[in-house]
Design a protein around this motif. Structure first.
Motif, mmCIF file in Angstrom:
data_model
loop_
_atom_site.group_PDB
_atom_site.id
_atom_site.type_symbol
_atom_site.label_atom_id
_atom_site.label_comp_id
_atom_site.label_asym_id
_atom_site.label_seq_id
_atom_site.Cartn_x
_atom_site.Cartn_y
_atom_site.Cartn_z
ATOM 1 N N GLY A 64 0.797 -1.224 0.000
ATOM 2 C CA GLY A 64 0.000 0.000 0.000
ATOM 3 C C GLY A 64 0.826 1.268 0.000
ATOM 4 N N SER A 65 2.131 1.159 0.213
ATOM 5 C CA SER A 65 2.985 2.346 0.216
ATOM 6 C C SER A 65 4.146 2.253 -0.769
ATOM 7 C CB SER A 65 3.547 2.588 1.630
ATOM 8 O OG SER A 65 4.316 1.480 2.054
ATOM 9 N N ILE A 66 4.203 1.192 -1.546
ATOM 10 C CA ILE A 66 5.233 1.041 -2.576
ATOM 11 C C ILE A 66 4.549 0.708 -3.892
ATOM 12 C CG2 ILE A 66 7.310 -0.188 -3.307
ATOM 13 C CD1 ILE A 66 7.912 -0.793 -0.419
ATOM 14 N N PHE A 67 4.781 1.539 -4.896
ATOM 15 C CA PHE A 67 4.060 1.422 -6.155
ATOM 16 C C PHE A 67 5.035 1.325 -7.327
ATOM 17 C CE2 PHE A 67 1.823 4.121 -3.128
ATOM 18 C CZ PHE A 67 0.612 3.455 -2.993
ATOM 19 N N LEU A 68 4.601 0.672 -8.383
ATOM 20 C CA LEU A 68 5.409 0.524 -9.583
ATOM 21 C C LEU A 68 4.626 1.019 -10.786
ATOM 22 C CD1 LEU A 68 7.925 -0.562 -11.089
ATOM 23 C CD2 LEU A 68 6.767 -2.800 -11.185
ATOM 24 N N HIS A 69 5.225 1.960 -11.539
ATOM 25 C CA HIS A 69 4.617 2.500 -12.753
ATOM 26 C C HIS A 69 5.568 2.292 -13.926
ATOM 27 C CE1 HIS A 69 1.385 4.820 -10.646
ATOM 28 N NE2 HIS A 69 2.287 4.852 -9.673
ATOM 29 N N ARG A 70 5.015 2.252 -15.119
ATOM 30 C CA ARG A 70 5.839 2.170 -16.329
ATOM 31 C C ARG A 70 5.111 2.840 -17.484
ATOM 32 N NH1 ARG A 70 6.248 -1.083 -21.021
ATOM 33 N NH2 ARG A 70 8.398 -1.217 -21.804
ATOM 34 N N TYR A 71 5.861 3.477 -18.351
ATOM 35 C CA TYR A 71 5.328 3.924 -19.631
ATOM 36 C C TYR A 71 6.231 3.361 -20.722
ATOM 37 C CZ TYR A 71 8.512 7.657 -18.102
ATOM 38 O OH TYR A 71 9.576 8.360 -17.589
ATOM 39 N N GLU A 72 5.766 3.389 -21.953
ATOM 40 C CA GLU A 72 6.396 2.625 -23.030
ATOM 41 C C GLU A 72 7.704 3.215 -23.539
ATOM 42 O OE1 GLU A 72 5.683 -0.290 -24.453
ATOM 43 O OE2 GLU A 72 4.074 -0.621 -23.007
ATOM 44 N N ARG A 73 7.774 4.516 -23.743
ATOM 45 C CA ARG A 73 8.924 5.123 -24.416
ATOM 46 C C ARG A 73 9.842 5.804 -23.426
ATOM 47 N NH1 ARG A 73 9.806 10.190 -26.763
ATOM 48 N NH2 ARG A 73 7.659 10.858 -26.287
ATOM 49 N N ASN A 74 11.137 5.546 -23.531
ATOM 50 C CA ASN A 74 12.119 6.198 -22.677
ATOM 51 C C ASN A 74 12.096 7.701 -22.918
ATOM 52 O OD1 ASN A 74 15.227 7.263 -22.670
ATOM 53 N ND2 ASN A 74 14.791 5.942 -20.942
ATOM 54 N N GLN A 75 11.884 8.471 -21.843
ATOM 55 C CA GLN A 75 11.773 9.924 -21.973
ATOM 56 C C GLN A 75 12.693 10.685 -21.029
ATOM 57 O OE1 GLN A 75 7.754 11.440 -23.008
ATOM 58 N NE2 GLN A 75 7.008 9.451 -22.323
ATOM 59 N N GLY A 76 13.476 9.976 -20.230
ATOM 60 C CA GLY A 76 14.453 10.643 -19.394
ATOM 61 C C GLY A 76 14.122 10.616 -17.920
ATOM 62 N N LYS A 77 15.183 10.734 -17.134
ATOM 63 C CA LYS A 77 15.060 10.704 -15.677
ATOM 64 C C LYS A 77 14.117 11.778 -15.157
ATOM 65 C CE LYS A 77 17.908 11.449 -11.535
ATOM 66 N NZ LYS A 77 19.292 11.631 -11.021
ATOM 67 N N GLY A 78 14.253 13.005 -15.675
ATOM 68 C CA GLY A 78 13.401 14.092 -15.217
ATOM 69 C C GLY A 78 11.934 13.840 -15.504
ATOM 70 N N PHE A 79 11.648 13.290 -16.680
ATOM 71 C CA PHE A 79 10.257 12.970 -17.025
ATOM 72 C C PHE A 79 9.704 11.928 -16.057
ATOM 73 C CE2 PHE A 79 6.795 10.846 -19.148
ATOM 74 C CZ PHE A 79 6.138 11.868 -19.822
ATOM 75 N N ALA A 80 10.530 10.924 -15.736
ATOM 76 C CA ALA A 80 10.091 9.879 -14.809
ATOM 77 C C ALA A 80 9.788 10.461 -13.432
ATOM 78 C CB ALA A 80 11.158 8.787 -14.708
ATOM 79 N N ILE A 81 10.632 11.374 -12.975
ATOM 80 C CA ILE A 81 10.403 11.987 -11.665
ATOM 81 C C ILE A 81 9.105 12.784 -11.665
ATOM 82 C CG2 ILE A 81 11.285 13.615 -9.950
ATOM 83 C CD1 ILE A 81 14.117 12.929 -10.987
ATOM 84 N N SER A 82 8.915 13.622 -12.681
ATOM 85 C CA SER A 82 7.698 14.438 -12.728
ATOM 86 C C SER A 82 6.455 13.561 -12.863
ATOM 87 C CB SER A 82 7.774 15.449 -13.873
ATOM 88 O OG SER A 82 7.966 14.814 -15.125
ATOM 89 N N HIS A 83 6.567 12.464 -13.612
ATOM 90 C CA HIS A 83 5.457 11.519 -13.726
ATOM 91 C C HIS A 83 5.116 10.951 -12.349
ATOM 92 C CE1 HIS A 83 3.009 8.335 -15.655
ATOM 93 N NE2 HIS A 83 3.487 7.563 -14.690
ATOM 94 N N GLY A 84 6.138 10.583 -11.590
ATOM 95 C CA GLY A 84 5.894 10.030 -10.258
ATOM 96 C C GLY A 84 5.316 11.042 -9.298
ATOM 97 N N ILE A 85 5.811 12.270 -9.356
ATOM 98 C CA ILE A 85 5.293 13.306 -8.456
ATOM 99 C C ILE A 85 3.818 13.556 -8.727
ATOM 100 C CG2 ILE A 85 5.439 15.758 -7.859
ATOM 101 C CD1 ILE A 85 8.443 15.594 -8.261
ATOM 102 N N HIS A 86 3.427 13.443 -9.989
ATOM 103 C CA HIS A 86 2.012 13.626 -10.331
ATOM 104 C C HIS A 86 1.127 12.600 -9.622
ATOM 105 C CE1 HIS A 86 -1.384 14.966 -12.716
ATOM 106 N NE2 HIS A 86 -1.639 13.721 -13.061
ATOM 107 N N GLN A 87 1.692 11.419 -9.323
ATOM 108 C CA GLN A 87 0.939 10.367 -8.637
ATOM 109 C C GLN A 87 1.036 10.487 -7.114
ATOM 110 O OE1 GLN A 87 -0.462 8.480 -11.035
ATOM 111 N NE2 GLN A 87 0.836 9.451 -12.593
ATOM 112 N N ALA A 88 1.915 11.351 -6.621
ATOM 113 C CA ALA A 88 2.274 11.370 -5.202
ATOM 114 C C ALA A 88 1.177 11.954 -4.317
ATOM 115 C CB ALA A 88 3.564 12.161 -5.018
ATOM 116 N N ASN A 89 1.082 11.412 -3.112
ATOM 117 C CA ASN A 89 0.120 11.896 -2.122
ATOM 118 C C ASN A 89 0.757 12.749 -1.035
ATOM 119 O OD1 ASN A 89 -2.305 10.465 -3.097
ATOM 120 N ND2 ASN A 89 -1.153 8.620 -2.564
#
Length: 239
Positions: A64-89
């Motif tokens: 309940g406190s550890i999550f795994l996300h993936r998207y198809e195309r490599n877009q960079g470390k910064g994109f991954a971080i911002s994607h994760g922050i968008h999901q953050a509570n």
């Protein structure tokens, strides 16, 4: 007094990390079990075979406190971080490199520092050999890092020792007010965020940590460093 009501969200961007991340995640889960923190692992478009191996290896740690996300195309470390922050509570968010170079006890230490003084807008982990801290990295990696941070410090007049260390925490509302000014989605995403915090007079604190370099770095010391310097120069011109 430590504020135990603060909720943290840490994004762990990764790319083909099925070998290093599983053991590190297990260590983090055990070390941080008494802290209200969620870990958001974002796979930055790894080949599906690599992602499947990662998912299989960490399936027992997901909760309940550890999550795994993936998207198809490599877009960079910064994109991954911002994607994760968008999901953050959490009200305090940030990112942590998934290679295990930063010990889990140092992650816990910075979270506790933030809990003890939540007036900071941003906390930076910093690879400084002081206060008894141990920093184990190659001479070439140290040299390239010093060249880069000297360039950044001079270009933006920012008094920071280590802009590139892979663990930063910051207030989500401060991030939301500045995120649209970030122009890079790869290696200098967080450097640009740091500079925006500084230029907007946010309260920043740098914390020395133990750090140990790991094999299989995904950054090319020469070509990637030059690209990063050029991106930061262009970022400066656009401000």
């Amino acid at each position: 007094m430590r504020d135990t009501k603060i909720k943290f969200s840490i994004v762990m961007p990764c790319y083909k990390e099925e070998n290093r991340l599983p053991a590190y995640l297990k260590e983090l889960k055990e070390t941080l079990k008494e802290i209200p923190v969620e870990l958001i692992i974002v796979d930055d478009g790894s080949p599906i075979e690599s992602f499947n191996r990662l998912r299989d290896k960490i399936s027992g740690e997901l909760s309940g406190s550890i999550f795994l996300h993936r998207y198809e195309r490599n877009q960079g470390k910064g994109f991954a971080i911002s994607h994760g922050i968008h999901q953050a509570n959490g009200e305090i968010v940030g990112f942590l490199d998934s290679d295990g170079a930063i010990p889990a006890y140092e992650v816990k230490n910075l979270l506790n520092i933030y809990s003890d003084n939540n007036s900071f807008d941003m906390l930076l982990a910093s690879r400084i050999k002081m206060l008894g801290k141990n920093v184990d990295r190659s001479f070439m990696r140290h040299l390239s890092g010093r060249v880069f941070v000297t360039f950044i410090s001079t270009l933006f007049n920012i008094p920071v020792y280590d802009s590139q260390c892979g663990f930063k925490l910051f207030k989500k509302n401060s991030y939301e007010s500045l995120k649209n000014k970030i122009t890079d989605t790869r290696w200098v995403w967080d450097t640009q965020l740091l500079i925006l915090f500084f230029l907007n007079k946010k309260k920043i604190h740098e914390v020395p940590i133990d750090w140990s370099g790991v094999a299989d770095s995904k950054v090319n010391m020469l070509s990637d460093s030059l690209k990063m310097l050029l991106k930061m120069y262009n970022f400066k011109k656009g401000l």
